[in-house]
Design a protein around this motif. Structure first.
Motif, PDB file in Angstrom:
ATOM      1  N   LEU A  87      34.057  50.854  42.300  1.00  0.00           N
ATOM      2  CA  LEU A  87      33.995  50.406  43.702  1.00  0.00           C
ATOM      3  C   LEU A  87      33.264  49.072  43.822  1.00  0.00           C
ATOM      4  O   LEU A  87      33.755  48.142  44.447  1.00  0.00           O
ATOM      5  N   VAL A 172      41.264  57.960  45.458  1.00  0.00           N
ATOM      6  CA  VAL A 172      41.299  56.712  46.235  1.00  0.00           C
ATOM      7  C   VAL A 172      42.254  55.743  45.545  1.00  0.00           C
ATOM      8  O   VAL A 172      41.995  55.284  44.433  1.00  0.00           O
ATOM      9  N   SER A 178      39.646  51.785  49.579  1.00  0.00           N
ATOM     10  CA  SER A 178      38.432  51.602  48.793  1.00  0.00           C
ATOM     11  C   SER A 178      37.450  50.655  49.489  1.00  0.00           C
ATOM     12  O   SER A 178      36.249  50.903  49.521  1.00  0.00           O
ATOM     13  N   GLN A 182      33.736  51.791  50.929  1.00  0.00           N
ATOM     14  CA  GLN A 182      32.534  51.077  50.490  1.00  0.00           C
ATOM     15  C   GLN A 182      31.781  50.501  51.694  1.00  0.00           C
ATOM     16  O   GLN A 182      30.557  50.596  51.789  1.00  0.00           O
ATOM     17  N   ALA A 223      40.177  51.967  41.862  1.00  0.00           N
ATOM     18  CA  ALA A 223      40.396  52.673  43.139  1.00  0.00           C
ATOM     19  C   ALA A 223      41.237  51.800  44.088  1.00  0.00           C
ATOM     20  O   ALA A 223      40.992  51.771  45.288  1.00  0.00           O
ATOM     21  N   ASP A 224      42.217  51.115  43.517  1.00  0.00           N
ATOM     22  CA  ASP A 224      43.061  50.235  44.340  1.00  0.00           C
ATOM     23  C   ASP A 224      44.522  50.665  44.230  1.00  0.00           C
ATOM     24  O   ASP A 224      44.818  51.784  43.800  1.00  0.00           O
TER      25      ASP A 224
END
Ligand code: ADE
Length: 258
Positions: A87, A172, A178, A182, A223-224
């Motif tokens: 992240l 995620v 993401s 965050q 996480a993309d």
């Protein structure tokens, strides 16, 4: 045998079977026991009595596995290995994150309690055991430093990070999600290095039982939007070997069992 005269049992909780394979092959005097539909392996690694368990995926499954390891097998410490999505900036695929503490990013009982706070505990974050975490961090440092002779060479330059990990029952898999996750955490004063699906639950259970907990996650994706593509390849090729090396380094560094 009274609980205080029991030998110290170290539980190694792996998220996925691929990560457990290597440890299982090394296990001496391996004995399988099935509890709550889950297979556990008892034996010795580097002279330490150990129990190997699989958390499966998600907070509920991980909670049950941890509760069996502690309540049924009498584990006095739990070490978690798995993968996570990176992240924070600079936490890249192939890096390792050693958790200092955990938060549940999908827990929201507002307006009754502040967002992220675990109701009736008065806090959002659950800390890992400092001494065990420090040994795990050193084990990760050594494992990465000595991984230059084989396929892990691909990942030379991999770093060990230490800090907060966020857990939730979601894989995620978009940059938008993401960033939102965050940013929301940051608005509440929490900067998470990585996201996964089990650790915060195990940290909470260990706090409830007063059992030492430490956790490491190898970063499998960012996480993309490509997270779901990176994940399976990475787990099979790299994460399982990292987990085995780091756990071996840790077990060698633990004091001899009494
Ligand atoms: N574990 C590994 N990658 C993850 C991601 N992107 N989201 C949640 N858990 C993960």
């Amino acid at each position: 045998m009274t609980p205080s005269s029991r030998p110290v049992l170290t539980a190694i909780l792996s998220a996925l079977a691929e990560e457990q394979h290597g440890l299982l092959e090394q296990l001496q005097g391996a004995q399988k026991q099935t509890v709550a539909g889950r297979d556990f392996w008892l034996g010795q690694l580097h002279g330490q009595p150990v129990a190997l368990g699989l958390s499966r995926i998600g907070k509920v499954s991980a909670t049950l596995t941890a509760a069996v390891l502690i309540g049924h097998f009498g584990a006095s410490r739990i070490v978690f290995t798995g993968v996570a999505g990176g992240l924070a900036q600079g936490v890249k695929v192939g890096d390792v994150v050693v958790a200092h503490d955990f938060i549940q990013h999908d827990l929201d009982a507002s307006p009754l309690f502040p967002r992220y706070e675990v109701p009736l505990y008065g806090r959002s974050r659950f800390a890992c055991d400092p001494a065990l975490t420090s040994l795990l961090g050193l084990a990760a440092d050594r494992a990465l430093a000595t991984s230059s002779h084989d396929a892990l060479q691909l990942l030379m330059g991999a770093q060990v990070h230490r800090g907060l990990i966020a857990s939730g029952d979601r894989f995620v898999s978009s940059a938008a999600e993401s960033s939102r996750l965050q940013a929301d955490l940051q608005d509440a004063g929490h900067t998470a290095l990585a996201v996964e699906m089990e650790g915060a639950a195990v940290a909470q259970i260990c706090a409830d039982y007063g059992v030492a907990f430490a956790a490491m996650r190898t970063i499998s994706d960012r996480a993309d939007d490509t997270a779901h593509i990176d994940f399976p390849t990475f787990v099979a090729a790299v994460a399982s070997r990292y987990a085995q090396r780091i756990v071996n380094e840790l077990l060698i560094s633990l004091p001899e069992p009494a």
